[in-house]
Design a protein around this motif. Sequence first.
Motif, mmCIF file in Angstrom:
data_model
loop_
_atom_site.group_PDB
_atom_site.id
_atom_site.type_symbol
_atom_site.label_atom_id
_atom_site.label_comp_id
_atom_site.label_asym_id
_atom_site.label_seq_id
_atom_site.Cartn_x
_atom_site.Cartn_y
_atom_site.Cartn_z
ATOM 1 N N ASN A 203 -2.338 4.357 -11.138
ATOM 2 C CA ASN A 203 -2.545 3.194 -10.265
ATOM 3 C C ASN A 203 -3.124 2.020 -11.055
ATOM 4 O O ASN A 203 -2.737 0.859 -10.846
ATOM 5 N N VAL B 221 0.543 -5.444 -3.738
ATOM 6 C CA VAL B 221 0.793 -4.236 -4.530
ATOM 7 C C VAL B 221 -0.324 -4.043 -5.546
ATOM 8 O O VAL B 221 -0.828 -2.928 -5.744
ATOM 9 N N CYS B 222 -0.723 -5.136 -6.180
ATOM 10 C CA CYS B 222 -1.805 -5.068 -7.160
ATOM 11 C C CYS B 222 -3.109 -4.644 -6.491
ATOM 12 O O CYS B 222 -3.808 -3.745 -6.972
ATOM 13 N N ALA C 79 3.251 5.856 -5.688
ATOM 14 C CA ALA C 79 3.011 5.912 -7.131
ATOM 15 C C ALA C 79 1.894 6.907 -7.441
ATOM 16 O O ALA C 79 1.974 7.682 -8.412
ATOM 17 N N HIS C 80 0.870 6.900 -6.612
ATOM 18 C CA HIS C 80 -0.266 7.803 -6.778
ATOM 19 C C HIS C 80 0.163 9.268 -6.694
ATOM 20 O O HIS C 80 -0.154 10.076 -7.578
ATOM 21 N N TYR D 165 0.819 -1.206 0.000
ATOM 22 C CA TYR D 165 0.000 0.000 0.000
ATOM 23 C C TYR D 165 0.858 1.265 0.000
ATOM 24 O O TYR D 165 0.507 2.261 -0.637
ATOM 25 N N CYS E 94 -0.396 0.495 -13.068
ATOM 26 C CA CYS E 94 0.491 -0.297 -12.203
ATOM 27 C C CYS E 94 -0.128 -1.663 -11.910
ATOM 28 O O CYS E 94 0.564 -2.691 -11.935
ATOM 29 N N ALA E 95 -1.425 -1.684 -11.629
ATOM 30 C CA ALA E 95 -2.103 -2.956 -11.352
ATOM 31 C C ALA E 95 -2.061 -3.870 -12.570
ATOM 32 O O ALA E 95 -1.809 -5.080 -12.454
ATOM 33 N N ALA F 198 1.945 1.815 -3.522
ATOM 34 C CA ALA F 198 0.838 2.309 -4.341
ATOM 35 C C ALA F 198 0.558 3.782 -4.052
ATOM 36 O O ALA F 198 0.277 4.567 -4.971
ATOM 37 N N ASN G 266 -3.093 -0.908 -5.551
ATOM 38 C CA ASN G 266 -3.261 -0.010 -6.696
ATOM 39 C C ASN G 266 -4.699 0.001 -7.195
ATOM 40 O O ASN G 266 -5.231 1.058 -7.555
ATOM 41 N N CYS H 77 -7.136 3.324 -7.078
ATOM 42 C CA CYS H 77 -7.749 3.764 -8.330
ATOM 43 C C CYS H 77 -9.254 3.907 -8.160
ATOM 44 O O CYS H 77 -9.826 4.963 -8.457
#
Length: 278
Positions: free
Chosen positions: A84, A108-109, A34-35, A28, A87-88, A31, A112, A116
Amino acid sequence: MKIKLHPLFVLLALYFVLTDRALMFGGYVLAILAHEVAHSRAAEWRGYTLGAVTLMPYGGVIAGGDNYDARDGVIIALAAPVFNALCAISVVALWWLVPSSYGYTRDVCAANISLCVVNLLPVYPLDGYRAVVSIVKNKTRAVKAMKACGVTVGVLLVATGVISVWYEFNPTIPLFGFFLIYEALFGSGGEREMTSSATNKFCKNYRAGVDKRCVLLYKDAPLTRLLTKVNRDSMTTFTVVDEAGRVLYELDEADVGVMLEECELSSTVDEAYNKTFC
């Protein structure tokens, strides 16, 4: 880009480590970063500068403000949830190539996807809210409606967090709910900026190039009409004319900015000009 840690975030990290969920928490955090990086890079691309990212117990907060024009506001708001999603998708593609990576990247998936979906909701003060309020005409009504949605969603999340005590308690859920409720009830900064007279349009996007143009405008046109003709992609000069089309005077964007500060938006161009410069 600088990254700051809120003390409560550190405590939350310690909680997940002690409960053997460090891998999930790490997913998380990745993610969230990344966001926020996507927001920052999108803002930079459109000619803005955002500040440091602060990791909070309910997510990430990036310093900078909301002074964007409508198009840039939508782009910057939606860049993060879209990234996101990408990334997923990339993580899922990795599972096809390296199936053994599933156990290490599943969280991680999931993180994301969660970021999203949640941020696309038209709920104050999430990204979906920022995208909607950037394009609607009646911003005040839209903000009120999306604040009401924020309270509703916040209450549901807090209730979900309480119920999760009997299963696998995740403190981020009720914390995020409390955050939405607090912002919806007491948050005003974003609303104030979004419902301002849009003076951000006078900040030019010189990186993308700016056109020079001239607009002819009738002297009794409302002052707001000047504002609708200003945008970040051009430098506008206004030539004010009378009923017969005869030129009375010219205004540049600096003049318009002063008039907007000195006069009511309901004023005519000629009234504002006479009050400000005569």
